[in-house]
Design a protein around this motif. Structure first.
Motif, PDB file in Angstrom:
ATOM      1  N   ARG A   1      30.906  29.655  46.428  1.00  0.00           N
ATOM      2  CA  ARG A   1      29.624  28.959  47.332  1.00  0.00           C
ATOM      3  C   ARG A   1      29.322  27.786  46.929  1.00  0.00           C
ATOM      4  N   SER A   2      29.619  27.310  45.581  1.00  0.00           N
ATOM      5  CA  SER A   2      29.288  25.891  45.183  1.00  0.00           C
ATOM      6  C   SER A   2      30.514  24.974  45.843  1.00  0.00           C
ATOM      7  N   GLN A   3      31.651  25.426  46.400  1.00  0.00           N
ATOM      8  CA  GLN A   3      32.512  24.661  47.152  1.00  0.00           C
ATOM      9  C   GLN A   3      33.044  23.858  46.432  1.00  0.00           C
ATOM     10  N   VAL A   4      33.317  23.994  44.991  1.00  0.00           N
ATOM     11  CA  VAL A   4      34.080  23.239  44.086  1.00  0.00           C
ATOM     12  C   VAL A   4      35.564  23.395  44.376  1.00  0.00           C
ATOM     13  N   GLY A   5      36.423  22.539  44.225  1.00  0.00           N
ATOM     14  CA  GLY A   5      38.150  22.824  44.385  1.00  0.00           C
ATOM     15  C   GLY A   5      38.538  23.122  43.359  1.00  0.00           C
ATOM     16  N   TYR A   6      37.874  22.846  42.075  1.00  0.00           N
ATOM     17  CA  TYR A   6      38.680  23.232  40.714  1.00  0.00           C
ATOM     18  C   TYR A   6      37.870  23.809  39.680  1.00  0.00           C
ATOM     19  N   VAL A   7      38.466  24.766  39.109  1.00  0.00           N
ATOM     20  CA  VAL A   7      37.409  25.426  38.190  1.00  0.00           C
ATOM     21  C   VAL A   7      38.310  25.649  37.033  1.00  0.00           C
ATOM     22  N   PHE A   8      37.851  25.298  35.930  1.00  0.00           N
ATOM     23  CA  PHE A   8      38.271  25.599  34.450  1.00  0.00           C
ATOM     24  C   PHE A   8      37.777  26.782  34.078  1.00  0.00           C
ATOM     25  N   ALA A   9      38.622  27.806  33.779  1.00  0.00           N
ATOM     26  CA  ALA A   9      38.369  29.070  33.109  1.00  0.00           C
ATOM     27  C   ALA A   9      39.182  29.461  32.006  1.00  0.00           C
ATOM     28  N   PRO A  10      38.997  28.966  30.713  1.00  0.00           N
ATOM     29  CA  PRO A  10      39.742  29.447  29.696  1.00  0.00           C
ATOM     30  C   PRO A  10      39.616  30.920  29.174  1.00  0.00           C
ATOM     31  N   PHE A  11      40.420  31.591  29.401  1.00  0.00           N
ATOM     32  CA  PHE A  11      40.691  33.083  28.873  1.00  0.00           C
ATOM     33  C   PHE A  11      42.059  33.235  28.508  1.00  0.00           C
ATOM     34  N   TYR A  12      42.085  34.704  27.971  1.00  0.00           N
ATOM     35  CA  TYR A  12      43.690  34.881  27.393  1.00  0.00           C
ATOM     36  C   TYR A  12      44.082  35.974  28.745  1.00  0.00           C
ATOM     37  N   TYR A  13      45.503  35.912  28.432  1.00  0.00           N
ATOM     38  CA  TYR A  13      46.486  36.380  29.562  1.00  0.00           C
ATOM     39  C   TYR A  13      45.846  37.785  30.014  1.00  0.00           C
ATOM     40  N   TYR A  14      45.487  38.779  29.209  1.00  0.00           N
ATOM     41  CA  TYR A  14      45.114  40.033  29.537  1.00  0.00           C
ATOM     42  C   TYR A  14      44.021  40.196  30.543  1.00  0.00           C
ATOM     43  N   THR A  15      43.334  38.986  30.541  1.00  0.00           N
ATOM     44  CA  THR A  15      42.092  38.861  31.436  1.00  0.00           C
ATOM     45  C   THR A  15      42.472  38.224  32.674  1.00  0.00           C
ATOM     46  N   VAL A  16      43.447  37.218  32.402  1.00  0.00           N
ATOM     47  CA  VAL A  16      43.863  36.357  33.683  1.00  0.00           C
ATOM     48  C   VAL A  16      44.617  37.483  34.700  1.00  0.00           C
ATOM     49  N   GLY A  17      45.625  37.892  34.141  1.00  0.00           N
ATOM     50  CA  GLY A  17      46.712  38.542  34.874  1.00  0.00           C
ATOM     51  C   GLY A  17      45.980  39.528  35.860  1.00  0.00           C
ATOM     52  N   PRO A  18      45.484  40.637  35.220  1.00  0.00           N
ATOM     53  CA  PRO A  18      45.029  41.691  36.108  1.00  0.00           C
ATOM     54  C   PRO A  18      43.844  41.446  36.766  1.00  0.00           C
ATOM     55  N   TYR A  19      42.808  40.514  36.239  1.00  0.00           N
ATOM     56  CA  TYR A  19      41.462  40.536  36.911  1.00  0.00           C
ATOM     57  C   TYR A  19      41.273  38.964  37.491  1.00  0.00           C
ATOM     58  N   LEU A  20      41.140  37.887  36.760  1.00  0.00           N
ATOM     59  CA  LEU A  20      40.474  36.930  37.041  1.00  0.00           C
ATOM     60  C   LEU A  20      41.026  36.221  38.184  1.00  0.00           C
ATOM     61  N   VAL A  21      42.310  36.035  38.206  1.00  0.00           N
ATOM     62  CA  VAL A  21      42.954  35.532  39.447  1.00  0.00           C
ATOM     63  C   VAL A  21      42.789  36.215  40.635  1.00  0.00           C
ATOM     64  N   HIS A  22      43.117  37.504  40.596  1.00  0.00           N
ATOM     65  CA  HIS A  22      42.951  38.261  41.887  1.00  0.00           C
ATOM     66  C   HIS A  22      41.501  38.104  42.553  1.00  0.00           C
ATOM     67  N   GLN A  23      40.610  38.269  41.561  1.00  0.00           N
ATOM     68  CA  GLN A  23      39.270  38.480  41.883  1.00  0.00           C
ATOM     69  C   GLN A  23      38.664  37.178  42.570  1.00  0.00           C
TER      70      GLN A  23
END
Length: 391
Positions: A217-239
């Motif tokens: 909703r904020s309409q930004v085109g770039y988000v910095f999201a520092p997490f570990y792979y076990y969060t990124v792979g199954p959850y973060l990216v797809h959601q």
């Protein structure tokens, strides 16, 4: 003096020679602390393989100072309390050279022990700035959070973004440390952080939908999201994609391995436009040589943490050789030489006065090619290089 007394004294002095007072082992022991079970066991197991690979290579080449290296491996389960127990156990066993641990939180729990007991602590991957303070027994082979945060901000600026968003975990030392550095860099580069979203516990959170909806909703085109792979792979990216955010997702070195087969769920094209800062790229130069040898030996692909583990053994062995001793205080002097340069898989570098390497980084991009019918997987490609002084 009776014969009995003479016999007792002889046994006593022999015992002293065998148990201390200058007695020497046949090998140089190196303690290893890593999460071989628990949430980060993928890192711990691959890093342990890398430690063994490096030690085997060094021992086959004649060892260090005429002695063979021997690993003493401890599992901290990615728990700070367990890390302390592992460190205390190594100290009790008179192991004066320790490599570990993996996360910043676990490593931070044992830095005071290393300094108080005057034991070398060389962490391959703990990036929090405060880990290495200078003039002590703590060193690291990875770059620090402040470096990653600055690079992430510079990448946003270089891509033409003036407004960015952030998603991070406030209770995680790694995530929060890189976030803080990113904020400082954005102020310097005149980047506006439009929206900051947080989660309370990275280990327990599996639903990031609300945070991503807000960022969309904020309409930004770039988000910095520092997490570990076990969060990124199954959850973060797809959601993120499901919530409507289709822009750039930038991460730190913890993203490496998020495209592993065990984390490939949902639409793999979601990984397009996902980038991360890393320590090396395995597709060329020393990185290619290392990854090929590792695959031949263990049958799977090494991530950057694996390469850093491998480099750590060689850095420590180099310092022992230059010191002409494995006595911790002398090894500390060798590691503390800021004019000496190491040539490693993850880059050539010298330590600064805090014990942190002055080195570059790479920007790696995830990419899914739906036309590649032979291998239905997310791959990586080199997006760019950051040289020393660019951050």
């Amino acid at each position: 003096m009776t014969k009995l007394l003479k016999g007792v004294l002889t046994v006593f002095f022999v015992a002293l020679l065998l148990t201390g007072c200058g007695a020497e082992e046949d090998t140089i022991k190196i303690g290893i602390i890593s999460p071989n079970t628990g949430a980060l066991m993928v890192y711990g197991q691959s890093m342990t393989d890398a430690y063994k690979m490096a030690v085997d290579e060094i021992n086959k080449s004649g060892g260090v100072c005429g002695r063979q290296l021997e690993l003493v491996i401890k599992d901290d389960k990615m728990e700070a309390t367990e890390t302390v127990n592992c460190m205390n156990s190594l100290v009790a066993d008179q192991v004066g050279l320790v490599i570990g641990s993996v996360t910043s939180a676990c490593t931070a729990a044992i830095t005071d022990i290393a300094n108080q007991e005057e034991v070398i602590l060389l962490t391959p991957t703990a990036t929090e700035d405060s880990i290495a303070g200078g003039d002590d027994f703590v060193f690291r082979v990875c770059f620090a959070d402040s470096f990653q945060g600055a690079i992430a901000a510079k990448c946003a600026k270089g891509m033409g973004y003036s407004e960015v968003g952030v998603l991070y975990c406030a209770s995680d030392a790694y995530s929060k440390g890189i976030y803080n550095a990113f904020v400082k860099a954005c102020e310097i580069l005149d980047l506006q952080i439009v929206d900051v979203e947080t989660v309370a516990d990275v280990a327990l959170t599996q639903d990031y939908s609300n945070q991503w909806s807000a960022l969309a909703r904020s309409q930004v085109g770039y988000v910095f999201a520092p997490f570990y792979y076990y969060t990124v792979g199954p959850y973060l990216v797809h959601q993120a994609r499901q919530a409507g955010f289709q822009g750039i997702i930038m991460g730190g070195d913890g993203y490496d391995g998020a495209n592993g087969l065990q984390y490939q769920t949902g639409d793999l094209s979601d990984f397009n436009n996902v980038l991360f800062i890393n320590h090396y790229f395995p597709g060329e130069g020393k990185g290619a040589d290392f990854s090929q040898k590792f695959i031949e030996l263990y049958g799977y692909f090494p991530d950057a943490f694996t390469a850093l583990a491998y480099d750590s053994v060689y850095v420590l062995a180099d310092a022992i050789e230059r010191a002409g001793s494995w006595e911790p205080s002398k090894v500390r002097e060798a590691l503390g030489d800021v004019d000496y340069r190491y040539s490693c898989v993850t880059g050539d570098f010298a330590f600064d006065r805090t014990g942190t390497p002055i080195k570059g980084a790479v920007i790696v991009e995830y990419i899914f090619n739906p036309l590649n019918l032979e291998e239905n997987k997310v791959e990586t490609r080199l997006r760019g290089r950051i040289t020393v002084g660019e951050q």
